[in-house]
Write a protein that holds these residues in place. Structure first.
Motif, PDB file in Angstrom:
ATOM      1  N   VAL A  42       5.161   6.146   1.808  1.00 34.03           N
ATOM      2  CA  VAL A  42       4.500   7.444   1.717  1.00 34.03           C
ATOM      3  C   VAL A  42       5.350   8.331   0.815  1.00 34.03           C
ATOM      4  O   VAL A  42       6.538   8.548   1.086  1.00 34.03           O
ATOM      5  N   ALA A  65      -3.723  11.814  -0.743  1.00 30.85           N
ATOM      6  CA  ALA A  65      -4.214  12.725   0.296  1.00 30.85           C
ATOM      7  C   ALA A  65      -3.698  14.138   0.024  1.00 30.85           C
ATOM      8  O   ALA A  65      -2.547  14.446   0.344  1.00 30.85           O
ATOM      9  N   PHE A 106       0.820   2.894   5.937  1.00 31.02           N
ATOM     10  CA  PHE A 106       1.182   2.520   4.571  1.00 31.02           C
ATOM     11  C   PHE A 106       2.591   1.919   4.518  1.00 31.02           C
ATOM     12  O   PHE A 106       3.424   2.178   5.390  1.00 31.02           O
ATOM     13  N   SER A 109     -10.713   4.467  -5.055  1.00 26.95           N
ATOM     14  CA  SER A 109     -10.005   4.922  -3.865  1.00 26.95           C
ATOM     15  C   SER A 109     -10.378   6.373  -3.584  1.00 26.95           C
ATOM     16  O   SER A 109      -9.975   7.279  -4.328  1.00 26.95           O
ATOM     17  N   SER A 115      -2.016   3.572  -4.004  1.00 29.19           N
ATOM     18  CA  SER A 115      -3.233   3.094  -3.351  1.00 29.19           C
ATOM     19  C   SER A 115      -4.167   4.235  -2.958  1.00 29.19           C
ATOM     20  O   SER A 115      -5.390   4.110  -3.070  1.00 29.19           O
ATOM     21  N   ALA A 116      -3.592   5.328  -2.457  1.00 31.42           N
ATOM     22  CA  ALA A 116      -4.407   6.428  -1.953  1.00 31.42           C
ATOM     23  C   ALA A 116      -3.680   7.749  -2.170  1.00 31.42           C
ATOM     24  O   ALA A 116      -2.447   7.798  -2.191  1.00 31.42           O
ATOM     25  N   THR A 124     -10.366  10.007  -2.534  1.00 32.48           N
ATOM     26  CA  THR A 124      -9.334  11.003  -2.245  1.00 32.48           C
ATOM     27  C   THR A 124      -9.569  11.542  -0.835  1.00 32.48           C
ATOM     28  O   THR A 124     -10.676  11.912  -0.472  1.00 32.48           O
ATOM     29  N   ARG A 125      -8.511  11.578  -0.041  1.00 34.19           N
ATOM     30  CA  ARG A 125      -8.624  12.033   1.355  1.00 34.19           C
ATOM     31  C   ARG A 125      -8.154  13.483   1.463  1.00 34.19           C
ATOM     32  O   ARG A 125      -6.963  13.778   1.554  1.00 34.19           O
ATOM     33  N   ARG A 139       0.838  -1.203   0.000  1.00 32.63           N
ATOM     34  CA  ARG A 139       0.000   0.000   0.000  1.00 32.63           C
ATOM     35  C   ARG A 139       0.873   1.254   0.000  1.00 32.63           C
ATOM     36  O   ARG A 139       1.757   1.419   0.842  1.00 32.63           O
ATOM     37  N   CYS A 197       0.857   5.528  -0.353  1.00 32.21           N
ATOM     38  CA  CYS A 197       0.089   6.774  -0.248  1.00 32.21           C
ATOM     39  C   CYS A 197       0.885   7.926  -0.845  1.00 32.21           C
ATOM     40  O   CYS A 197       2.092   8.055  -0.619  1.00 32.21           O
ATOM     41  N   TYR A 255      -2.798   7.478   9.976  1.00 33.25           N
ATOM     42  CA  TYR A 255      -3.172   7.019   8.631  1.00 33.25           C
ATOM     43  C   TYR A 255      -1.938   6.825   7.760  1.00 33.25           C
ATOM     44  O   TYR A 255      -1.765   5.786   7.117  1.00 33.25           O
ATOM     45  N   LEU A 256      -1.041   7.807   7.743  1.00 35.40           N
ATOM     46  CA  LEU A 256       0.147   7.741   6.894  1.00 35.40           C
ATOM     47  C   LEU A 256       1.069   6.593   7.300  1.00 35.40           C
ATOM     48  O   LEU A 256       1.605   5.884   6.435  1.00 35.40           O
TER      49      LEU A 256
END
Length: 352
Positions: free
Chosen positions: A265, A104, A262, A216, A101-102, A218-219, A53, A55, A258-259
């Motif tokens: 990052v 932010a 992963f 996914s 994966s994500a 978006t945060r 994963r 980010c 959250y970070l």
């Protein structure tokens, strides 16, 4: 963890590098259809299926910092730094869509009456400070060079001017004692509800495309809306407590947690010398409190960020480079967006 070579995806035909420095409306429904078709064509799986994963944390990639002639355009050394950075950033997102994966993005978010805007301060003649060219130190307040504008007390402290004065002196003292930049009076920027607050159109489009193609969400992370403190870092404000020791704001613990969940990052955005540097510094502090070895999971896209440079006024290039060298010495990785992920040192194996 095994490593698998993952070929870069091509750029979608909708991406136009020539428009990255412009503001325009993203055609969401059309892009949603294209993103779904793109995912099917290239066998892009939902992010929930990622075994590794990754980010992508994007700092303040907003019009106010990234579009020429906007309030705080980050020109960097070249004069077009943020635009050039965002061309590479968009290409990076599209090329690596299948493994990110994500995403932010942080959103610098302001209103007019904040401690770093001209309206907050006046001199003996009732004049407001010149933005970007004025730094306010404890000595400036003690000597009467600058004082809090009494007219803002009604909106910010229910008319309690003495309370606001005490806070302002405490605030600049805290910055000085912590070895941070002096309070900078910035032009009005990232104004909530304004065009400058919005993400750069090309970046917004890339994020929307990623969201639809990878399922996914978006945060979005908001920062900077507290009128009594600056918030260069998304992870914490510049000053946490008021003159009485009561909290005026808090650390963004949910984002920190959250970070760190992963495997990797990746960080980019604006400006390298300010909001990017402060965010990474705060992330490093949290990592070192938890486990210093986690620093190796952080990757800094050096070619997708630029320092604040105002010709003839300030140039933070040297400070930005020095702090990035400190991050590297602590275990973080300085990388280029144009390099294949597999070539990045310590990068976790990419498994489909």
């Amino acid at each position: 963890m095994s490593t698998q070579t993952t070929p870069q995806l091509p750029l979608p035909s909708s991406f136009d590098a020539a428009k990255v420095g412009e503001v325009w409306r993203v055609p969401y429904q059309q892009r949603a259809v294209e993103a779904r078709e793109w995912a099917e064509k290239h066998n892009i799986q939902p992010a929930a299926e990622d075994k590794t994963r990754i980010c992508l944390l994007l700092i303040d990639v907003q019009n106010t910092f990234c579009i020429p002639d906007f309030e705080l355009f980050v020109g960097g050394k070249s004069g077009m730094g943020a635009v050039e950075d965002n061309v590479r950033l968009c290409e990076f997102i599209y090329h690596n869509l299948g493994v990110i994966s994500a995403i932010a993005p942080t959103m610098d978010t302001h209103t007019a009456m904040q401690i770093f805007h001209p309206i907050f301060w006046i001199n003996a003649g009732g004049e407001h400070p010149t933005p970007a060219a004025t730094l306010i130190t404890p000595e400036d307040i003690h000597q009467g060079t600058w004082k809090v504008n009494p007219a803002v007390a009604d909106s910010l402290t229910n008319g309690d001017y003495s309370k606001l004065e005490k806070h302002a002196l405490h605030y600049v003292n805290q910055l000085s004692n912590a070895g941070k930049y002096p309070l900078t009076v910035w032009p009005y920027h990232s104004m909530l509800g304004g065009i400058g607050h919005a993400l750069v159109s090309a970046v917004e489009e890339a994020l929307f495309f990623h969201c639809i193609a990878r399922n996914s969400q978006t945060r979005f992370e908001i920062k900077g809306n507290n009128p009594l403190t600056e918030n260069y870092s998304i992870l914490r404000p510049e000053v946490l407590d008021d003159v009485s020791g009561r909290p005026i704001s808090e650390k963004n613990t949910s984002l920190i947690q959250y970070l760190l969940e992963f495997d990797a990052v990746i960080i980019a955005g604006q400006a390298k010398s300010h909001c990017v540097a402060w965010t990474i510094a705060d992330l490093l502090t949290e990592i070192q409190l938890l486990d210093a070895s986690l620093a190796k999971k952080v990757y800094l896209l050096e070619d997708c960020t630029s320092p604040v440079v105002v010709p003839g006024v300030v140039d933070y290039s040297e400070q930005a480079d020095e702090v990035f060298e400190r991050f590297a010495a602590a275990g973080m990785n300085l990388v280029k967006s144009t390099q294949p992920l597999e070539s990045w040192a310590e990068f976790p194996g990419i498994i489909k």
